[in-house]
Motif scaffolding. Sequence first.
Motif, PDB file in Angstrom:
ATOM      1  N   VAL A   8       0.867  -1.181   0.000  1.00  0.00           N
ATOM      2  CA  VAL A   8       0.000   0.000   0.000  1.00  0.00           C
ATOM      3  C   VAL A   8       0.902   1.229   0.000  1.00  0.00           C
ATOM      4  O   VAL A   8       1.651   1.453   0.954  1.00  0.00           O
ATOM      5  CB  VAL A   8      -0.927   0.017   1.230  1.00  0.00           C
ATOM      6  CG1 VAL A   8      -1.729   1.308   1.284  1.00  0.00           C
ATOM      7  CG2 VAL A   8      -1.872  -1.187   1.203  1.00  0.00           C
ATOM      8  N   ASP A  87      -5.851   0.841   1.901  1.00  0.00           N
ATOM      9  CA  ASP A  87      -5.879   2.178   1.317  1.00  0.00           C
ATOM     10  C   ASP A  87      -7.326   2.652   1.206  1.00  0.00           C
ATOM     11  O   ASP A  87      -8.119   2.101   0.439  1.00  0.00           O
ATOM     12  CB  ASP A  87      -5.210   2.170  -0.054  1.00  0.00           C
ATOM     13  CG  ASP A  87      -4.863   3.563  -0.560  1.00  0.00           C
ATOM     14  OD1 ASP A  87      -5.537   4.525  -0.132  1.00  0.00           O
ATOM     15  OD2 ASP A  87      -3.928   3.682  -1.369  1.00  0.00           O
ATOM     16  N   SER A  92      -6.896   7.215  -4.999  1.00  0.00           N
ATOM     17  CA  SER A  92      -5.575   6.593  -4.928  1.00  0.00           C
ATOM     18  C   SER A  92      -5.459   5.498  -5.974  1.00  0.00           C
ATOM     19  O   SER A  92      -6.402   4.730  -6.195  1.00  0.00           O
ATOM     20  CB  SER A  92      -5.348   5.987  -3.543  1.00  0.00           C
ATOM     21  OG  SER A  92      -4.204   5.138  -3.548  1.00  0.00           O
ATOM     22  N   ALA A  94      -4.045   2.888  -5.533  1.00  0.00           N
ATOM     23  CA  ALA A  94      -4.113   1.629  -4.780  1.00  0.00           C
ATOM     24  C   ALA A  94      -5.382   1.546  -3.932  1.00  0.00           C
ATOM     25  O   ALA A  94      -5.441   0.756  -2.986  1.00  0.00           O
ATOM     26  CB  ALA A  94      -2.880   1.489  -3.894  1.00  0.00           C
ATOM     27  N   GLN A  97      -6.754  -1.539  -1.883  1.00  0.00           N
ATOM     28  CA  GLN A  97      -5.722  -2.568  -1.764  1.00  0.00           C
ATOM     29  C   GLN A  97      -5.225  -2.665  -0.322  1.00  0.00           C
ATOM     30  O   GLN A  97      -5.376  -1.732   0.468  1.00  0.00           O
ATOM     31  CB  GLN A  97      -4.567  -2.277  -2.719  1.00  0.00           C
ATOM     32  CG  GLN A  97      -4.966  -2.368  -4.186  1.00  0.00           C
ATOM     33  CD  GLN A  97      -3.798  -2.108  -5.119  1.00  0.00           C
ATOM     34  OE1 GLN A  97      -2.637  -2.207  -4.751  1.00  0.00           O
ATOM     35  NE2 GLN A  97      -4.111  -1.753  -6.362  1.00  0.00           N
TER      36      GLN A  97
END
Length: 202
Positions: A8, A87, A92, A94, A97
């Motif tokens: 992350v 996250d 984002s 990510a 994730q």
Amino acid sequence: MRITETAVPDAYRIDPDLLPDHRGRFYEGLRYETLRAATGHAFELRQVNFTVSHRNVLRGIHGTTMPPGQGKIISCVRGAALTMVVDLRLGSPAFGQHDVLRQDPDSATALYLPDGLGLAYVALADDTCMNYLCDREYVHGTIIDVDAFDPALGLPWNLDEPVVRSARDAAAPTLAEAVAGGILPAYEQCRRSYRVPQAPAP
């Protein structure tokens, strides 16, 4: 110490160098300049928290609204925990994730989480004590809750026994519901909050 970014982005694992001798051992849990050099973030301590949990207690996923935010360095000072970072930053690359690590006093592994990232962990032993170093003081009503068992997240808890959760954690929204509710912080807002120290006056 070794500071490595997790899967992350902006969350970092901190593995100290353990120095044993006939008395026991010593290690540095945190160095301000070392963390700043590795992450580009300035972490300044403002509050210290502890949780003590029975085995199979699961806490989280918890984050903090922006503002005010609250970055954290989490370590396990007694017992053991399986820890997840997620996250929660809208926008984002990510988003949603996660990464996972085991924390216990033998390894002394810590986890640095800046604003916008969620934390959850399950205690693997009775009397597990987690220490939080926080870069801002807690403001009532700013905690973000997301369901740790949201199937869309697929967090690998690998549990063989039922967990114990607070009523609030058990009723937490899924990630999709949190998005719809408008409670999650924005990626760019979080990134701007990672404070860089000012140059000293001449």
